[in-house]
Design an enzyme around this catalytic site. Structure first.
Site, PDB file in Angstrom:
ATOM      1  N   LYS A  36      53.101   5.770  12.435  1.00  0.00           N
ATOM      2  CA  LYS A  36      54.012   5.630  13.031  1.00  0.00           C
ATOM      3  C   LYS A  36      54.257   6.853  12.667  1.00  0.00           C
ATOM      4  O   LYS A  36      54.850   7.246  12.217  1.00  0.00           O
ATOM      5  CB  LYS A  36      54.676   4.370  12.590  1.00  0.00           C
ATOM      6  CG  LYS A  36      55.137   3.664  13.527  1.00  0.00           C
ATOM      7  CD  LYS A  36      54.250   2.645  14.205  1.00  0.00           C
ATOM      8  CE  LYS A  36      55.552   2.189  15.388  1.00  0.00           C
ATOM      9  NZ  LYS A  36      54.117   1.030  15.878  1.00  0.00           N
ATOM     10  N   ASP A  73      55.666   3.136  22.202  1.00  0.00           N
ATOM     11  CA  ASP A  73      56.410   2.142  20.934  1.00  0.00           C
ATOM     12  C   ASP A  73      57.524   1.924  21.940  1.00  0.00           C
ATOM     13  O   ASP A  73      57.982   2.414  23.055  1.00  0.00           O
ATOM     14  CB  ASP A  73      56.594   2.073  19.743  1.00  0.00           C
ATOM     15  CG  ASP A  73      56.825   1.319  18.421  1.00  0.00           C
ATOM     16  OD1 ASP A  73      55.695   0.481  19.003  1.00  0.00           O
ATOM     17  OD2 ASP A  73      57.802   0.735  18.583  1.00  0.00           O
TER      18      ASP A  73
HETATM   19  P1  NDP Z   1      60.014  -1.540  25.569  1.00  0.00           P
HETATM   20  O1  NDP Z   1      60.421  -0.437  24.780  1.00  0.00           O
HETATM   21  O2  NDP Z   1      58.830  -1.094  26.496  1.00  0.00           O
HETATM   22  O3  NDP Z   1      60.620  -2.430  25.042  1.00  0.00           O
HETATM   23  C1  NDP Z   1      61.423  -3.128  24.668  1.00  0.00           C
HETATM   24  C2  NDP Z   1      61.855  -4.149  24.822  1.00  0.00           C
HETATM   25  O4  NDP Z   1      62.827  -4.653  23.903  1.00  0.00           O
HETATM   26  C3  NDP Z   1      63.281  -3.875  25.469  1.00  0.00           C
HETATM   27  O5  NDP Z   1      62.925  -4.857  27.025  1.00  0.00           O
HETATM   28  C4  NDP Z   1      63.948  -3.679  25.036  1.00  0.00           C
HETATM   29  O6  NDP Z   1      65.336  -3.935  25.815  1.00  0.00           O
HETATM   30  C5  NDP Z   1      64.255  -5.094  23.569  1.00  0.00           C
HETATM   31  N1  NDP Z   1      64.265  -4.532  22.494  1.00  0.00           N
HETATM   32  C6  NDP Z   1      64.312  -3.344  22.045  1.00  0.00           C
HETATM   33  N2  NDP Z   1      64.691  -3.081  20.878  1.00  0.00           N
HETATM   34  C7  NDP Z   1      66.050  -4.609  20.378  1.00  0.00           C
HETATM   35  C8  NDP Z   1      66.447  -4.761  19.815  1.00  0.00           C
HETATM   36  N3  NDP Z   1      67.325  -4.002  18.991  1.00  0.00           N
HETATM   37  N4  NDP Z   1      67.321  -6.097  19.921  1.00  0.00           N
HETATM   38  C9  NDP Z   1      66.685  -6.258  21.816  1.00  0.00           C
HETATM   39  N5  NDP Z   1      66.751  -6.526  22.179  1.00  0.00           N
HETATM   40  C10 NDP Z   1      65.044  -4.933  21.733  1.00  0.00           C
HETATM   41  O7  NDP Z   1      58.761  -1.340  24.455  1.00  0.00           O
HETATM   42  P2  NDP Z   1      57.397  -2.263  23.383  1.00  0.00           P
HETATM   43  O8  NDP Z   1      57.517  -3.157  24.652  1.00  0.00           O
HETATM   44  O9  NDP Z   1      56.345  -1.211  23.802  1.00  0.00           O
HETATM   45  O10 NDP Z   1      57.410  -2.485  22.675  1.00  0.00           O
HETATM   46  C11 NDP Z   1      57.750  -4.112  21.747  1.00  0.00           C
HETATM   47  C12 NDP Z   1      57.775  -4.556  20.695  1.00  0.00           C
HETATM   48  O11 NDP Z   1      56.350  -4.369  20.813  1.00  0.00           O
HETATM   49  C13 NDP Z   1      57.960  -3.648  19.467  1.00  0.00           C
HETATM   50  O12 NDP Z   1      58.231  -4.583  18.622  1.00  0.00           O
HETATM   51  C14 NDP Z   1      56.736  -2.691  18.851  1.00  0.00           C
HETATM   52  O13 NDP Z   1      56.687  -2.441  17.773  1.00  0.00           O
HETATM   53  C15 NDP Z   1      55.548  -3.784  19.650  1.00  0.00           C
HETATM   54  N6  NDP Z   1      54.047  -3.623  19.904  1.00  0.00           N
HETATM   55  C16 NDP Z   1      54.508  -2.586  20.931  1.00  0.00           C
HETATM   56  C17 NDP Z   1      52.992  -2.163  21.226  1.00  0.00           C
HETATM   57  C18 NDP Z   1      53.020  -1.044  22.611  1.00  0.00           C
HETATM   58  O14 NDP Z   1      51.959  -0.985  22.773  1.00  0.00           O
HETATM   59  N7  NDP Z   1      53.563  -0.582  22.976  1.00  0.00           N
HETATM   60  C19 NDP Z   1      52.080  -2.208  20.739  1.00  0.00           C
HETATM   61  C20 NDP Z   1      51.887  -3.388  19.487  1.00  0.00           C
HETATM   62  C21 NDP Z   1      53.192  -3.509  19.146  1.00  0.00           C
HETATM   63  P3  NDP Z   1      66.743  -2.800  25.976  1.00  0.00           P
HETATM   64  O15 NDP Z   1      65.850  -2.638  27.280  1.00  0.00           O
HETATM   65  O16 NDP Z   1      67.248  -3.589  26.347  1.00  0.00           O
HETATM   66  O17 NDP Z   1      66.625  -1.945  25.128  1.00  0.00           O
HETATM   67  O1  2IT Z   2      52.497  -1.160  17.115  1.00  0.00           O
HETATM   68  C1  2IT Z   2      51.517  -0.714  17.867  1.00  0.00           C
HETATM   69  O2  2IT Z   2      50.640  -1.070  17.482  1.00  0.00           O
HETATM   70  C2  2IT Z   2      51.619   0.165  18.394  1.00  0.00           C
HETATM   71  N1  2IT Z   2      52.873   0.716  19.048  1.00  0.00           N
HETATM   72  C3  2IT Z   2      50.280   0.967  19.251  1.00  0.00           C
HETATM   73  C4  2IT Z   2      49.735   1.409  18.367  1.00  0.00           C
HETATM   74  C5  2IT Z   2      48.777   2.815  19.607  1.00  0.00           C
HETATM   75  O3  2IT Z   2      48.657   3.799  18.611  1.00  0.00           O
HETATM   76  O4  2IT Z   2      48.362   2.414  20.403  1.00  0.00           O
END
Ligand code: NDP
Ligand code: 2IT
Length: 455
Positions: A135, A175
């Site tokens: 990561k 992420d």
């Molecule tokens: P994005 O940046 O697309 O969206 C994040 C969302 O979460 C936004 O709505 C953001 O609001 C909110 N957010 C972020 N930080 C905070 C906080 N401290 N408090 C409250 N709300 C918060 O990220 P993703 O959708 O990609 O990721 C979301 C989660 O999923 C994370 O935990 C990530 O690690 C996990 N994840 C993502 C994957 C992926 O493929 N993208 C894969 C597996 C897990 P704001 O815009 O106001 O910051």
């Molecule tokens: O937390 C996760 O699994 C991710 N942000 C996606 C990682 C990836 O390599 O697609």
């Protein structure tokens, strides 16, 4: 003497292990939390599998292979020099190249990236694909920046990172704060510096080596996991009222799949507050959210203004009555009190789209009540799984169809559900999915490490 050498009295193994870990990694509270969440299942399992214990496999897994930390300097639109800190935690490559996302958020620090990289190793193992765990990220906030500033930052970040990654070494992805725009800037700079067009990043655009279904995969996967857990209890998603947090990539596609399967998602959020739409978020409203967040980079409050529903500033959605819950924003966004409220209000299942969104006491509460609980390393593994499929397509220089990839994603999520059942079945009517995910994820990595000998 290190604790795994103690062959007698293993009864207090977990607290003794945690004490050792906390002393070695002072102040890294998210990392401690993530190791504890795995250790409570894996350490007792080691008592019956002394070969792993004697080889100190779990202890070794709490020490990343390496951590790279570097300065990222860039010029903002007013000509001022800005300084950020970038990282890549290469946690474990026992079963494949390091693989995992990059996070850009002001809260990023070494503890958060170590927790995410540690989790990623077990998650990637669970997918059944040959990927190790890593990561990276930076304490950079893309939210208040222009496109040109984000581009300059990404180019500066990759100018250091590129020497540490490669298609068979370490393959980053997105992420929090790293979506299509950032991945494109990062990949473009890698390609330029390395003078190579390779599958060094996943989540790429479809015109330059990206995979169908990758944007949808994490959110879809978290809902597939919920679907499989409900099916195992003779139930289904149809007609269920669902709470979703977040409004980014994972949240949007969780809501999309919930709608398709006949559920009623009623909340979405961002870091400023949440909206409650009792009529349900439908496809048109969701498309509006996608445009709001991805194109205009606006705030979720505007949804309430547009569609005339409630907005709760500074709050999380867990007080709304519901059947199922998908936390899809960030770590530690659901605490003990909120878990108790959810249970009182009728919640029967939680599938974690975000990484480690539930605090340990919230998990304990769900498990004590024996509701369905899918931990993040199982529930959100669909994203990295399709990243793995993107790597395969890049290697063979082919692109598979959307239908083919969705079918593979569906199969992988069903396999993860089955692996959790194998290692997590506690009784005829209860599966501890956390234990199942932890032990199944651990065993594959541990067997590879044993085979390599002492390193
Ligand atoms: P994005 O940046 O697309 O969206 C994040 C969302 O979460 C936004 O709505 C953001 O609001 C909110 N957010 C972020 N930080 C905070 C906080 N401290 N408090 C409250 N709300 C918060 O990220 P993703 O959708 O990609 O990721 C979301 C989660 O999923 C994370 O935990 C990530 O690690 C996990 N994840 C993502 C994957 C992926 O493929 N993208 C894969 C597996 C897990 P704001 O815009 O106001 O910051
Ligand atoms: O937390 C996760 O699994 C991710 N942000 C996606 C990682 C990836 O390599 O697609």
């Amino acid at each position: 003497m290190a604790i795994w050498h103690t062959k007698t009295d293993q009864s207090d193994l977990v607290p003794r292990f945690m004490n050792w870990l906390e002393q070695r990694n002072p102040g890294e509270i998210e990392f401690h939390q993530a190791v504890y969440e795995v250790g409570i299942n894996v350490l007792p399992f080691l008592r019956e599998h002394t070969e792993y214990m004697e080889a100190a496999i779990f202890g070794r897994l709490t020490e990343p292979d390496r951590i790279v930390s570097f300065r990222v300097v860039w010029e903002d639109d007013t000509g001022k020099i800005q300084i950020n800190r970038g990282y890549r935690v290469q946690h474990c490559n026992a079963i494949g190249p390091y693989k995992g996302g990059i996070r850009f958020h002001p809260t990023v620090n070494q503890s958060i990236l170590k927790f995410l990289a540690f989790e990623q190793t077990f998650k990637n193992s669970l997918t059944g694909l040959p990927m190790g765990g890593g990561k990276g990220g930076a304490d950079f906030d893309p939210k208040d920046k222009s496109d040109a500033e984000v581009m300059r930052f990404c180019q500066s970040f990759m100018t250091e990172l590129y020497r540490h990654i490669g298609p068979d070494t370490d393959v980053p992805a997105g992420d929090i704060g790293v979506g299509a725009r950032e991945v494109s800037y990062l990949f473009g700079q890698y390609k330029r510096l390395a003078n190579q067009f390779t599958g060094v990043m996943t989540g790429k655009g479809l015109s330059f080596g990206g995979s169908e279904i990758r944007v949808e995969a994490t959110g879809y996967g978290a809902v597939y996991m919920m679907e499989d857990m409900l099916a195992a209890r003779g139930d289904s998603i149809e007609g269920k009222t669902a709470l979703v947090s977040g409004s980014g990539n994972v949240a949007q596609y969780a809501v999309d799949k919930l709608i398709e399967l006949g559920a009623k998602p009623v909340t979405m959020s961002d870091s400023s507050g949440f909206v409650y739409d009792p009529d349900g978020i439908d496809c048109d409203k969701l498309e509006w959210v996608r445009e709001l967040k991805d194109d205009r980079r606006g705030r979720i409050k505007e949804y309430a203004d547009e569609f005339g529903c409630e907005y709760h500033a500074g709050q999380r959605p867990w007080g709304v009555p519901c059947d199922i819950v998908l936390p899809c924003a960030t770590q530690n966004e659901l605490n003990l009190t909120e878990a108790q409220t959810l249970l009182r209000n009728g919640c029967i299942g939680v599938s974690e789209g975000a990484n480690m969104p539930s605090e340990q006491e919230a998990i304990d509460t769900f498990q004590k009540a024996k509701i369905l609980f899918a931990p993040s390393k199982a529930a959100n593994a669909g994203g990295v799984a399709v990243s793995g499929l993107e790597m395969t397509q890049n290697s063979i220089r082919m692109s598979w169809s959307r239908d083919e990839l969705n079918r593979q994603l569906r199969d992988i999520m069903a396999d993860i559900h089955a692996r959790c059942e194998t290692y997590g079945r506690v009784s005829d009517d209860y599966v501890d999915y956390l234990k199942g995910a932890n032990v199944a994820g651990f065993v594959k990595v541990a067997d590879a490490m044993l085979a390599y000998g002492v390193m």
